[in-house]
Design a protein around this motif. Structure first.
Motif, mmCIF file in Angstrom:
data_model
loop_
_atom_site.group_PDB
_atom_site.id
_atom_site.type_symbol
_atom_site.label_atom_id
_atom_site.label_comp_id
_atom_site.label_asym_id
_atom_site.label_seq_id
_atom_site.Cartn_x
_atom_site.Cartn_y
_atom_site.Cartn_z
ATOM 1 N N CYS A 121 -44.490 51.473 48.854
ATOM 2 C CA CYS A 121 -43.627 51.751 50.628
ATOM 3 C C CYS A 121 -41.158 51.702 49.960
ATOM 4 O O CYS A 121 -41.390 50.886 49.395
ATOM 5 N N ILE A 148 -52.110 47.839 56.377
ATOM 6 C CA ILE A 148 -51.607 47.349 57.186
ATOM 7 C C ILE A 148 -50.358 48.859 56.168
ATOM 8 O O ILE A 148 -49.153 48.966 55.998
ATOM 9 N N ARG A 171 -49.717 52.054 56.786
ATOM 10 C CA ARG A 171 -48.765 52.666 57.663
ATOM 11 C C ARG A 171 -47.129 52.424 57.659
ATOM 12 O O ARG A 171 -47.258 53.341 57.715
ATOM 13 N N LEU A 172 -46.965 51.571 56.368
ATOM 14 C CA LEU A 172 -45.903 51.803 55.995
ATOM 15 C C LEU A 172 -45.473 52.958 54.925
ATOM 16 O O LEU A 172 -44.249 52.991 54.951
ATOM 17 N N GLU A 212 -48.641 47.211 66.136
ATOM 18 C CA GLU A 212 -49.040 48.573 65.737
ATOM 19 C C GLU A 212 -47.801 49.168 67.043
ATOM 20 O O GLU A 212 -47.878 48.371 68.183
ATOM 21 N N ASP A 215 -46.661 40.257 61.709
ATOM 22 C CA ASP A 215 -45.659 40.744 61.065
ATOM 23 C C ASP A 215 -46.198 42.599 61.644
ATOM 24 O O ASP A 215 -44.149 42.562 61.215
ATOM 25 N N TRP A 216 -46.707 42.159 61.504
ATOM 26 C CA TRP A 216 -46.094 44.226 61.506
ATOM 27 C C TRP A 216 -48.039 44.784 62.708
ATOM 28 O O TRP A 216 -47.867 45.437 62.493
#
Length: 176
Positions: A114, A102, A105-106, A176, A173-174
């Motif tokens: 991030c 995750i 990805r951020l 895709e 929360d995250w």
């Protein structure tokens, strides 16, 4: 505890006993006698002596622990190395993998942080501000989130959860 047992496990348990994960920054600051945000071998050893670890595991185990904490072999332990060594291992391998996935990805630019810039394509300004407020308090408040800060947040909230609950939460929360 015998000197051949994992010194990081003992350090982690002593620090959690002495103040939990919230106490990591406090413990680091107490050990960092010259306030340069890095622990020398001497500062590390002295700090461990103060919480009774050196007498329990011995000097060789403290030396091994220092090498394990010093990820970049600089001869010093910075705060990120300290937290990473003590926090990420508290998570199961599956949880660490998911948190790293995750975070990857951020971290759109691959800077290992991030930032607001990374988040602009997925959040509005208020959401970004809330994200930074929530996650940046896990370590240094510098307007950017490191993997260690991100992992510390999920380690803290995920502690009482089963692996399935944790996976569902982080996916919620995250998405895709």
């Amino acid at each position: 505890m015998a000197a051949d047992q994992n010194p990081i496990q003992l350090i982690r348990s002593k620090l959690v006993e002495a103040g939990g994960r919230k106490g990591l920054m406090h413990a680091f600051r107490q050990m960092d006698r010259n306030k340069d945000f890095e622990l020398s071998k001497k500062e590390f050893k002295t700090g461990l002596e103060k919480i009774g670890i050196t007498s329990t595991v011995g000097d060789e185990a403290v030396e091994r622990a220092f090498k394990l904490f010093d990820h970049d072999d600089s001869g010093k332990i910075d705060y990120s190395e300290f937290v990473d060594s003590l926090t990420l291992p508290l998570m199961s391998a599956n949880r660490r993998k998911k948190v790293r996935e995750i975070f990857g990805r951020l971290d759109k630019d691959g800077s290992e942080y991030c930032t607001e810039e990374d988040l602009r394509s997925m959040m509005n300004k208020d959401e970004i501000e809330q994200f930074l407020k929530e996650f940046d308090k896990q370590g240094e408040e510098d307007g950017k989130i490191s993997l260690q800060e991100f992992a510390a947040y999920y380690c803290k909230i995920g502690e009482p959860m089963t692996d399935e609950e944790f996976h569902d939460r982080i996916q919620r929360d995250w998405p895709e």
